[in-house]
Design a protein around this motif. Sequence first.
Motif, mmCIF file in Angstrom:
data_model
loop_
_atom_site.group_PDB
_atom_site.id
_atom_site.type_symbol
_atom_site.label_atom_id
_atom_site.label_comp_id
_atom_site.label_asym_id
_atom_site.label_seq_id
_atom_site.Cartn_x
_atom_site.Cartn_y
_atom_site.Cartn_z
ATOM 1 N N LEU A 154 0.837 -1.183 0.182
ATOM 2 C CA LEU A 154 -0.109 0.117 0.165
ATOM 3 C C LEU A 154 0.956 1.255 -0.066
ATOM 4 O O LEU A 154 0.405 2.356 -0.490
ATOM 5 N N ARG A 155 2.069 1.006 0.545
ATOM 6 C CA ARG A 155 2.944 2.452 0.577
ATOM 7 C C ARG A 155 3.657 2.685 -0.724
ATOM 8 O O ARG A 155 4.052 3.876 -1.078
ATOM 9 N N GLN A 191 4.472 3.316 -4.133
ATOM 10 C CA GLN A 191 3.563 3.822 -5.390
ATOM 11 C C GLN A 191 3.658 3.091 -6.523
ATOM 12 O O GLN A 191 2.977 3.338 -7.363
ATOM 13 N N ARG A 211 1.396 -0.124 -5.865
ATOM 14 C CA ARG A 211 -0.081 0.066 -5.237
ATOM 15 C C ARG A 211 -0.882 0.179 -6.489
ATOM 16 O O ARG A 211 -1.972 -0.932 -6.528
ATOM 17 N N ILE A 241 -4.098 -2.931 -6.695
ATOM 18 C CA ILE A 241 -5.337 -2.572 -6.489
ATOM 19 C C ILE A 241 -6.170 -3.073 -7.820
ATOM 20 O O ILE A 241 -7.131 -3.748 -7.639
#
Length: 318
Positions: A293-294, A296, A299, A303
């Motif tokens: 999640l951290r 970039q 992520r 998702i």
Amino acid sequence: MLKMPRPIYNNTAGLKYHTTQETLLYGTLSIGPIYIFLYINSVLLFTLRSKSVFCETSRYILLYNLLFADTVYLVSSSLLYLLAAFRIKLTFYMCSVVILPPQLMSLISPLTLTVMSLERFVAICYPLRHAVIITIRNTGVAITLVWVTSSLSIIIRFLILLCSNTEFSFNLQMKDFCSDETLFLVPMSYHFITAYSGIVFLSAGVTIICSYIGVTLVARSASTNKASARKASQTLLLHLFQLGLILISTFHSNIITAAATIMERSHVLRLYSLSFICLNILPRCLSTFIYGLRDQTIRPFLIQHLCCLMPKSKSKPC
């Protein structure tokens, strides 16, 4: 004659196990989160193999190794928990097969965190030499050393067990459910793994702390990229926090052993279930949050895959 240690659950036969309701409750609280994170970890592992940039970057290769170790640990630990919850007793041979993966992965995670911290230290403090020092080949060598170091402890423990108890046979039926304590009954094995784990965690902690200090000093320098250094220092702090949780989880056996001497079996099993959730599951689920999640770069792909939206263009295979 070798004096065998007292079994962890040295209680009389009259003591009760969990009730059916308690078994379902603790099973849901324990296995439910494991399945959720197994799904997320599996998607993240697939994501790290879906793009060439992840396959050709040392940082993400190390992350893949960490996630793989955590995933295997969650699967094998949940199996051990289910065997204990349903009171299924195995032979020593079958127990050794089941106990091998979590014991192996328990040391791979802190060692991998150490290597990842060193990679961040080199990236921030020696950016011009990073591409020379942190190569794919050197990363592969580091991962190999991590696995060899972890495997060595398991091999030595089995050798201690066989050499210290000549009457031991893997074909014997265990008197209690499969666990590290009921399998490695020799006191010398316990002392060895305590010292071995202590050296590993002490070395990992010192390395991460020194890396954090170095990165923090660089972050305060006006001539460096403060944003990148600050993010790296935050990652190292999370590594140290995760290492601390994994270290606490190694005391899981000590907590249960101490509780078994003063508590009834039913209470010990409740404590076993709660400590399993808090000490064993939580530390192995942090990697997904720290990186999935951290980061970039990861992520958007994570998702996308979690939402079952596959990329339109074909990715280059690893």
